[in-house]
Design a protein around this motif. Structure first.
Motif, PDB file in Angstrom:
ATOM      1  N   GLN A   4       0.825  -1.205   0.000  1.00 10.43           N
ATOM      2  CA  GLN A   4       0.000   0.000   0.000  1.00 10.43           C
ATOM      3  C   GLN A   4       0.860   1.256   0.000  1.00 10.43           C
ATOM      4  O   GLN A   4       0.546   2.242  -0.673  1.00 10.43           O
ATOM      5  N   LEU A  49       0.876   4.394  -2.720  1.00  7.03           N
ATOM      6  CA  LEU A  49       0.676   5.790  -2.330  1.00  7.03           C
ATOM      7  C   LEU A  49       1.870   6.654  -2.719  1.00  7.03           C
ATOM      8  O   LEU A  49       1.709   7.809  -3.143  1.00  7.03           O
ATOM      9  N   MET A 108       2.746  10.839  -3.057  1.00  2.00           N
ATOM     10  CA  MET A 108       2.849  11.096  -1.621  1.00  2.00           C
ATOM     11  C   MET A 108       4.280  10.844  -1.154  1.00  2.00           C
ATOM     12  O   MET A 108       4.975   9.986  -1.704  1.00  2.00           O
ATOM     13  N   ASP A 143       4.823   9.974   4.715  1.00  2.00           N
ATOM     14  CA  ASP A 143       3.360  10.081   4.760  1.00  2.00           C
ATOM     15  C   ASP A 143       2.694   8.827   4.193  1.00  2.00           C
ATOM     16  O   ASP A 143       1.647   8.390   4.685  1.00  2.00           O
ATOM     17  N   ALA A 144       3.301   8.269   3.148  1.00  2.92           N
ATOM     18  CA  ALA A 144       2.743   7.056   2.543  1.00  2.92           C
ATOM     19  C   ALA A 144       2.759   5.897   3.529  1.00  2.92           C
ATOM     20  O   ALA A 144       1.813   5.105   3.598  1.00  2.92           O
ATOM     21  N   ILE A 171       2.709   6.102   6.882  1.00  3.30           N
ATOM     22  CA  ILE A 171       1.717   6.357   7.942  1.00  3.30           C
ATOM     23  C   ILE A 171       0.304   6.061   7.438  1.00  3.30           C
ATOM     24  O   ILE A 171      -0.504   5.417   8.112  1.00  3.30           O
ATOM     25  N   GLU A 172       0.009   6.540   6.236  1.00  2.00           N
ATOM     26  CA  GLU A 172      -1.331   6.342   5.678  1.00  2.00           C
ATOM     27  C   GLU A 172      -1.605   4.872   5.383  1.00  2.00           C
ATOM     28  O   GLU A 172      -2.716   4.367   5.616  1.00  2.00           O
ATOM     29  N   SER A 173      -0.609   4.162   4.886  1.00  2.00           N
ATOM     30  CA  SER A 173      -0.798   2.741   4.575  1.00  2.00           C
ATOM     31  C   SER A 173      -1.040   1.931   5.851  1.00  2.00           C
ATOM     32  O   SER A 173      -1.868   1.017   5.862  1.00  2.00           O
ATOM     33  N   GLU A 174      -0.336   2.269   6.925  1.00  2.00           N
ATOM     34  CA  GLU A 174      -0.558   1.579   8.200  1.00  2.00           C
ATOM     35  C   GLU A 174      -1.975   1.816   8.706  1.00  2.00           C
ATOM     36  O   GLU A 174      -2.621   0.905   9.230  1.00  2.00           O
ATOM     37  N   ARG A 175      -2.459   3.045   8.536  1.00  2.00           N
ATOM     38  CA  ARG A 175      -3.829   3.360   8.962  1.00  2.00           C
ATOM     39  C   ARG A 175      -4.852   2.573   8.149  1.00  2.00           C
ATOM     40  O   ARG A 175      -5.807   2.002   8.697  1.00  2.00           O
ATOM     41  N   LEU A 176      -4.646   2.515   6.844  1.00  2.00           N
ATOM     42  CA  LEU A 176      -5.580   1.802   5.972  1.00  2.00           C
ATOM     43  C   LEU A 176      -5.586   0.302   6.249  1.00  2.00           C
ATOM     44  O   LEU A 176      -6.642  -0.338   6.254  1.00  2.00           O
TER      45      LEU A 176
END
Length: 240
Positions: A150, A154, A159, A163-164, A166-171
């Motif tokens: 992921q 991103l 991205m 940031d990519a 952090i966002e992938s871990e959240r998703l």
């Protein structure tokens, strides 16, 4: 809760779990209270209807030190020694050791029925961790690879790398929660469903609330016609 009442003109004893207190769990005092009342009904030829809504025996160090095993055995002995007609009505929850000992067919019940709201199993919702342990393990093991995949997607979309990640871990965490929720719902539908208990022979009938009094009354009348009241002879089991 223990009480005497009437059903279709017959005196009946009622033993019910109070689900408003600790989810109906059976503690030491409740087990001995049940045992005394059940013995009373046995002595005076009074049939009993058990109404179950419990998540099991109350756990904890205090209960174990106080003798919950001994109290549970006293209740189980009283149930097994019953000679009068005895029914079990499962209202909602029927989990754990209490489910295995609260007047079911293996302990000698004459008639076991359940409402459509019944959730019956050896373990409650926590059983998902044992029934679907392979699926849960596979989900957890795939997390790291999914996060990396992921993050690459991103990052390729413009991205920044940090940031990519952090966002992938959240998703992926959201995805894990969705998968766990799916397994939880699957466990509810497949194993906590009263139809599963019906197919296994643990209950004889799923009854709608509107038909409950009639079903209980007719079956109680049938069993009482074939029951011969007589004095209680011989010693009973001791409990303290």
């Amino acid at each position: 809760i223990t009480a005497l009442g009437r059903l279709s003109g017959n005196v009946v004893g009622f033993v019910a779990n109070n689900s408003a207190v600790a989810s109906g769990q059976i503690d030491i005092a409740a087990a001995y209270k049940n045992a005394r009342f059940i013995r009373f009904c046995n002595l005076y030829n009074i049939p009993i209807i058990f109404m179950e809504d419990t998540t099991g025996f109350l756990p904890g160090k205090e209960q174990e030190q106080g003798g919950i095993v001994q109290a549970g055995r006293a209740m189980l002995d009283a149930i097994i020694d019953l000679r009068t007609p005895r029914f079990l009505l499962i209202i909602r929850n029927a989990f754990g050791g209490a489910y295995a000992s609260f007047n079911n067919y293996p302990t000698g019940a004459d008639f076991v029925i359940a409402l459509p709201t019944t959730r019956a199993a050896v373990m409650g919702p926590a059983g998902i961790n044992f029934v679907y342990k392979d699926e849960i393990k596979a989900i957890q093991q795939s997390k790291q690879g999914r996060v990396a995949q992921q993050a690459e997607q991103l990052e390729a979309s413009g991205m920044s790398k940090a940031d990519a990640l952090i966002e992938s871990e959240r998703l992926i965490e959201l995805w894990v929660k969705e998968q766990e929720a799916f397994l939880s719902q699957r466990y509810e539908n497949e194993l906590l469903n009263p139809k599963e208990a019906l197919s296994l022979g643990s209950i004889s009938q799923i009854v709608m609330p509107a038909d409950l009094r009639q079903v209980l009354g007719e079956n109680m009348a049938f069993h009482l016609r074939h029951y011969k009241p007589e004095p209680m002879y011989g010693p009973q089991r001791e409990f303290h």
